[in-house]
Design a protein around this motif. Structure first.
Motif, PDB file in Angstrom:
ATOM      1  N   MET A   1      68.845 -75.934  72.060  1.00 54.97           N
ATOM      2  CA  MET A   1      69.130 -76.313  70.915  1.00 54.97           C
ATOM      3  C   MET A   1      70.586 -77.173  70.777  1.00 54.97           C
ATOM      4  O   MET A   1      70.433 -78.102  70.131  1.00 54.97           O
ATOM      5  CB  MET A   1      68.923 -75.404  69.621  1.00 54.97           C
ATOM      6  N   ALA A   2      71.504 -76.543  71.427  1.00 57.52           N
ATOM      7  CA  ALA A   2      72.868 -76.944  71.342  1.00 57.52           C
ATOM      8  C   ALA A   2      72.729 -78.442  72.102  1.00 57.52           C
ATOM      9  O   ALA A   2      73.335 -79.405  71.748  1.00 57.52           O
ATOM     10  CB  ALA A   2      73.826 -75.913  71.764  1.00 57.52           C
ATOM     11  N   ALA A   3      72.103 -78.298  73.351  1.00 59.77           N
ATOM     12  CA  ALA A   3      72.193 -79.753  74.049  1.00 59.77           C
ATOM     13  C   ALA A   3      71.229 -80.663  73.582  1.00 59.77           C
ATOM     14  O   ALA A   3      71.783 -82.027  73.367  1.00 59.77           O
ATOM     15  CB  ALA A   3      71.452 -79.455  75.637  1.00 59.77           C
ATOM     16  N   VAL A   4      70.231 -80.423  72.653  1.00 57.70           N
ATOM     17  CA  VAL A   4      69.540 -81.536  72.058  1.00 57.70           C
ATOM     18  C   VAL A   4      70.290 -82.024  70.984  1.00 57.70           C
ATOM     19  O   VAL A   4      70.504 -83.153  70.599  1.00 57.70           O
ATOM     20  CB  VAL A   4      68.237 -80.818  71.206  1.00 57.70           C
ATOM     21  N   ALA A   5      71.050 -80.954  70.224  1.00 58.31           N
ATOM     22  CA  ALA A   5      72.173 -81.561  69.183  1.00 58.31           C
ATOM     23  C   ALA A   5      72.933 -82.348  69.731  1.00 58.31           C
ATOM     24  O   ALA A   5      73.497 -83.202  68.958  1.00 58.31           O
ATOM     25  CB  ALA A   5      72.501 -80.414  68.519  1.00 58.31           C
TER      26      ALA A   5
END
Length: 756
Positions: A686-690
């Motif tokens: 989720m952090a990478a996509v964000a």
């Protein structure tokens, strides 16, 4: 004579940088190679001067603030200006298929509209002089440029390239100029070099006549001379070029309403062979007139009754036709205009109000124009918009009309039936008032640095005899504003700065575009605006999940940071909305700062919490990180490294602690595969996509939903990545019981003590 054009340029110097960007070098170089017989290189009267400015990175044009502006000042007596433009890299492969648009303008920043948006009503816009180029060299030459302020602006099309623009300026000017005095013949002889002359045009000059007398070529009749009068400007060039060749016709040039209170350049060049001499005498004749203006002694000596009459709009006596004739016969030339003194009141930066000195309205008659001078020559007035509004009573102009002309440098002194609003070197802006249209408005964005004049005169096209004794009072409202109507409800007026020069531009929102955010061709509907506001604000409720988890795991500092971020992000985006869907509980800049600060500190505390440091060290790093974020955001709020730098440092600390524990325990850390599969991998994903959405996918068109997704992913990743409690340990455990009925309780994980 070549005044402005493009051609093939020479090589320019590339400036290398750390990351090899594209470079656009604007070089104002020496004169081009002289033609046969020109001999310009050997002319000892010419000297060169060079100027330079630091490079600027170019960006895609979305509003005026995204264009890069350069401000130059061309000295007087300049005879040649040449820009060489080249696209290249400091290192690495050459540029391909990168189109750069460069604009040039004299006196004020260029008015550009690459998106093809509409301007507000009653706005007078001249097309800009521009040059589009890819990776080849080009040049722009300007002969006899006007002295004063020149502006260069550049921008990119949609592109991911990193491009810089660096301008260098070199001017070629003449140091030996012959002074042409009025009514005094000045003998000149032309051979291989042109003659550079100049004549001073004083204020209230009605007409200038230039004439070549006694012209002969090698003793024979004929006058093969080309006369160039005036200075070149961009985008419009009103230089006068007179070619004298006939031996029978007089070589004479008549200039009505020449620019006042300045030197006028005159260049005479021989059209004969390289070794043929041409002799002549240059004569300049000025036709002057006297203005009728309000007597300042009358203003100082006016009684209180007269002052009250002035405030109510009553005018002091004006001269009649007999008075004008009598005063004219007393000497000094005839009256040519009524001059109304104007009070300049500086309200704010790029904000000025003009009003007549002792009256509300301006008297307009048919015998001569009524003129108001607007002082816009301070050098700091060209970055706004000049707005002119006129109004007249319908009953006062039943069979008449009032024509007006707004010009720079000199007023229009002779109105004709064709209503041509043109002076010697300027195309003015015409206006008119009549019974059917008693109001007129004019907006001039980025007016040139000069004295501007509003000329008004009464006209009777059907019955001229009715105008002889008629007079009309015209109410005028004259302002210089940074942005028209403060950019409206869907825009924000921003003050831009380039070194010491200030100018304003409108940043539009909700799909509105245009110079003043008045183009609604791509505007969002009211429902879309409300949906955007709800998405950007309610998406912050996702932070309730990490807040609840933090409180449950006794991570109170982390929970307070998430609550801070949720609060200020919600109200910042509620204040950042255009139109009616807006709510600001604090200053916009304060809310934006707190939102950026909360986002960065949230990432910081989450990563450090995952490192499982000792309590004292962890809270020290929490505090130091918050202070570093506060400092860096104050320096540059939009810089990516201000957030990425501290966050990368926190990741290094976390990885170091995890590797240390792996080596100490002889197995992977965290040791549970369930922790990796159900918490760490989803949180990291989720952090990478964000981060991917925030850095590469977010645009002004999809901002309201991509940024909302960023909110939810950021909050969701924090909820997944927060570490669990220590196994077999309750958050609060009592270590011993005191005889005084108090207990000392110790938290084994946080090493906190309390008395209960």
């Amino acid at each position: 004579m070549r005044r402005a054009g493009t051609g093939t340029g020479g090589a320019a110097v590339a400036v290398p940088v750390a990351v090899p960007p594209l470079l656009l070098l604007l070089l104002l170089a020496r004169s081009p190679p002289a033609a046969a017989g020109d001999g310009k290189k050997s002319d000892a009267r010419l000297v060169s001067e060079q100027f330079s400015q630091a490079p600027q990175k170019l960006a895609f044009y979305s509003w005026y603030g995204s264009a890069r502006l350069f401000h130059f000042r061309v000295p007087t007596d300049t005879v040649l200006l040449r820009w060489l433009l080249q696209v290249s890299r400091g290192s690495g492969p050459t540029c391909t298929n990168v189109e750069i648009t460069v604009y040039f303008r004299y006196g004020a920043p260029p008015i550009i509209n690459p998106l093809g948006t509409s301007f507000p009503d009653n706005t007078s816009v001249q097309p800009s002089f521009l040059l589009k180029m890819l990776h080849s060299n080009a040049s722009v030459n300007i002969s006899h440029p006007a002295p004063g302020d020149w502006f260069v602006a550049a921008h990119l099309p949609p592109s991911s390239h990193k491009i810089e623009v660096k301008p260098d300026m070199l001017v070629v000017r003449v140091v030996e100029v012959s002074i042409l005095e009025p009514d005094v013949p000045l003998p000149q002889t032309l051979l291989s070099h042109p003659s550079y002359l100049k004549v001073f045009v004083p204020e209230y000059t009605q007409e200038l006549r230039l004439e070549l007398q006694g012209c002969a070529s090698n003793g024979s009749l004929g006058c093969p001379v080309r006369l160039t009068v005036g200075s070149a400007t961009l985008p419009g060039n009103f230089q006068k070029v007179l070619t004298c060749s006939s031996p029978t016709q007089a070589c004479r040039l008549l200039l009505p309403s020449p620019p006042w209170d300045r030197w006028l350049q005159v260049t005479a060049k021989s059209l004969a062979g390289p070794r043929v001499s041409v002799a002549f005498s240059a004569v300049a004749a000025l036709t002057a007139c006297r203005p009728w203006s309000v007597n300042f002694q009358h203003l100082l000596q006016s009684s209180p009754n007269q002052s009250s009459n002035t405030s109510t709009g009553l005018l002091p006596p004006t001269p009649s036709y007999q008075d004008l004739d009598r005063r004219s016969s007393m000497g000094g030339g005839p009256f040519c205009l009524r001059s109304f003194p104007v009070l300049r009141e500086d309200v704010d930066v790029v904000s000025v109000r003009f009003q007549p000195l002792d009256r509300v309205s301006v008297l307009v008659q048919s015998d001569m124009p009524s003129v108001m001078r607007l002082n816009l020559n301070t050098g700091m007035d060209s970055g706004g918009s000049l707005t002119i509004s006129m109004r007249v009573n319908k009953t006062a102009i039943t069979n008449t009309s009032v024509v007006a002309c707004v010009t720079a440098a000199s007023p229009l002194l002779s109105f004709n039936a064709s209503l041509s609003c043109t002076t010697a070197f300027f195309q003015g802006h015409p206006l008119s008032l009549s019974a059917s249209s008693p109001m007129a408005n004019l907006i001039i964005p980025y007016p040139e640095t000069d004295n501007w004049y509003l000329s008004l005169q009464l006209m009777c096209p059907e019955r001229p005899e009715e105008c002889e004794q008629a007079s009309v009072l015209v109410e005028t409202t004259l302002y210089l504003v940074p942005c028209l109507n403060d950019c409206g409800p869907y825009g924000q007026c921003l003050l831009l700065r380039r070194h010491g020069y200030l100018y304003a531009g409108c940043s539009c929102k909700a799909g509105w575009r245009g110079w003043s955010c008045t183009d609604n061709s791509t505007a969002q509907t009211a429902a879309q605006q409300k949906a955007a506001a709800l998405l950007l604000t309610l998406s912050n409720l996702m932070f309730l999940a990490p807040i609840a988890i933090s409180v449950h795991r006794s991570l109170l500092v982390e929970a307070s940071v998430y609550a801070y971020t949720m609060f200020f992000s919600t109200f910042y985006h509620a204040c950042d909305q255009p139109g009616e869907a807006v709510l600001c509980i604090l200053n916009y800049d304060t809310l934006q700062y707190c939102d950026f600060l909360g986002s960065g500190v949230s990432i910081w505390v989450t990563v450090l919490c995952m490192a499982r440091l000792k309590a004292a060290l962890k809270y020290v790093l929490f505090l130091l990180g918050a202070l570093v974020f506060a400092m860096s955001l104050q320096l540059d709020r939009r810089a990516a490294w201000n957030t990425m730098g501290p966050c990368l440092f926190a990741i290094v600390v976390m990885v170091t602690m995890w590797v240390y524990r792996c080596g100490r325990r002889r197995h992977c850390y965290p040791p549970s595969w369930q922790r990796w599969v159900f918490y760490l991998l989803p949180g990291i994903s989720m952090a990478a996509v964000a981060i991917t959405i925030y850095t590469s996918m977010m645009t002004s068109d999809n901002y309201y939903y991509t940024h909302s997704i960023w909110h939810m992913l950021l909050a969701g990743s924090a909820a997944f990545l927060l570490p669990p409690r220590e196994q077999h340990t309750k958050p609060w455990a009592c270590s011993q019981k005191l005889t005084c009925h108090y207990e000392i309780c110790k938290n084994h994980r946080d090493e906190l003590y309390t008395v209960t």
